[in-house]
Design an enzyme around this catalytic site. Structure first.
Site: not given
Ligand SMILES: *Cc1c(COP(=O)(O)O)cnc(C)c1O
Length: 428
Positions: A130, A209, A234-235, A388
């Site tokens: 990321f 991560d 939050y995912k 995605r």
């Protein structure tokens, strides 16, 4: 290997009727039956139980208890919630802290790691990482006086990275290996055990991560002897927009390492107001300041749901669903110019699927913005050409996957995406 043979919708209904996790969908606010949400890997849905929980946190806890609420348990929430997340990732209760954003936690832990390997000058990461993670590492290098070099492992097919490539990047000069376990674009998943061992054999520290893994795949941080990790809530954890992230420091390292932001909550006794800093001896030394309690509160009921469902069952369903997605995409979308951007091998795949197409941006817009009564599908676009699709087995249905693929086919066959422009939005 999961095999599917039918492209009939009745088959999707059958898969849903056999799904033992199906009832968990009822735990979430789902107001529009014609909206297929496949972006839970970017922002998880709102759990119904979080609404009452938050109402209570605001009206009763903040509203009535006022400052006394800190001693009603609020002050310990970063570690107590950490203990719950620990169960999802195979860590001990006192090894996880809920705090700040993932980027900030990465900064804290990467600096801490480099400081205990002062003679080593290389940081290893990869080109799948990321960008925020890479920016943080670049910033650290400058901050520490340009003594380190960031080496990025590259991919040959832009879908996966071989463990041989990782092995050849690590050597006696490596201070830190900092990788994202499940790649945000391709969903490629590293063999965490193997890569962690490689880092350790060279005497380097390993920092993972987990943003696209936690709540998506079972993890065993202790089993794999992982040193350090960070992750997002939050995912797949459904903790709400911008919910605080978490960090993991293996217990035997907690006192050996020190993060660089010496806020009062990292000190042994914040309320002694001593003028000189002395760090806490446990995971609290990785805290900084006053926690954002309302955002943190919302994470707890959401994590409870995942614990009730169990990561093993969620993974089983996720693999079935991504395999079903890939099966239908092979049948219907490959002939329309789509290429799979995700590993076909299940042990190399997280919980989303990427499809690549030259018109991906406009197709994504058409999926999201088509006017009613069209079925709307929400995936997200990741440059240069990926769409995605996040599979979140707590609430994704096989019928939804079927409808989403059918809708993509309709949009591309009918060239409906041509009605949309290529103009970029602020958040995609
Ligand atoms: C989502 C994500 C982040 C998010 O970082 P924030 O600091 O919360 O904005 C970081 N790393 C990875 C790999 C992610 O997928």
């Amino acid at each position: 290997m999961t095999k599917f043979s039918s492209t009939e919708i009745a088959f999707a209904h059958k898969l849903d009727s056999e799904d033992e996790l199906a009832s968990f969908r009822g735990e979430f606010v789902i107001d529009d039956p014609n909206l297929i949400y496949l972006d839970g890997n970017s922002l998880g849905r709102l759990p119904k139980r979080s609404i009452d929980f938050m109402k209570n946190a605001i009206e009763e806890e903040w509203g009535k208890r006022l400052i006394r609420v800190w001693n009603d348990g609020w002050v310990n929430m970063p570690t107590e919630l950490g203990a719950k997340i620990a169960k999802l990732v195979g860590a001990k209760a006192d090894e996880i802290l809920v705090t700040e954003a993932t980027s900030i936690n990465l900064f804290k832990l990467a600096v801490a790691a480099l400081q205990v390997r002062p003679k080593r000058t290389e940081i290893i990461s990869d080109e799948f990482n990321f960008p925020s993670d890479l920016y943080i590492l670049q910033g650290i290098i400058e901050l520490l006086g340009d003594k380190h070099q960031l080496k990025l492992i590259s991919s040959e097919d832009s879908i996966s990275i071989s463990s041989e490539a990782v092995q050849s990047a690590i050597n006696e000069n490596t201070a830190l290996v900092s990788l994202t376990h499940v790649a945000f674009k391709s969903a490629f998943m590293y063999d965490m055990k193997k890569i962690t061992e490689m880092a350790h054999q060279a005497g380097a520290l390993m920092l993972w991560d987990l943003s696209h893994s936690v709540g998506a795949v079972p993890l065993d941080l202790n089993g794999y002897n992982v040193d350090l990790a960070v992750g997002c809530t939050y995912k797949y954890l459904n903790g709400g927009p911008g919910a605080p992230a978490f960090l993991y420091v293996r217990r035997d390292l907690q006192e050996k390492l020190m993060q660089p932001m010496w806020g009062w909550f990292a000190s042994e006794k914040p309320f002694d107001f001593d003028l000189n800093f002395s760090p806490a001896k446990d995971i609290s030394r990785y805290r900084v300041g006053t926690p954002p309690m309302l955002s943190m509160k919302a994470v707890e009921p959401a994590v409870d749901i995942l614990l009730e469902a169990s990561m093993e069952k969620l993974r089983e369903k996720s693999l079935r669903q991504t395999a079903y997605f890939i099966f239908l995409a092979d049948q219907w979308l490959e002939p329309l110019g789509f290429k799979l951007g995700t590993p076909r091998q299940k042990q190399e795949r997280g919980s989303h699927v990427s499809l690549r197409h030259p018109e991906s941006f406009r197709i994504t817009r058409a999926l999201i913005e088509s006017p009613v009564p069209a079925i709307r599908v929400i995936p997200d676009f990741r440059a240069p050409d990926n769409i995605r699709f996040g599979i979140t087995p707590l609430y994704t249905t096989f019928t939804g996957i079927y409808q989403a693929i059918a809708r993509i086919r309709e949009i591309v066959e009918g060239k409906k995406y041509e009605e949309y422009s290529n103009e970029q939005l602020a958040v995609t």
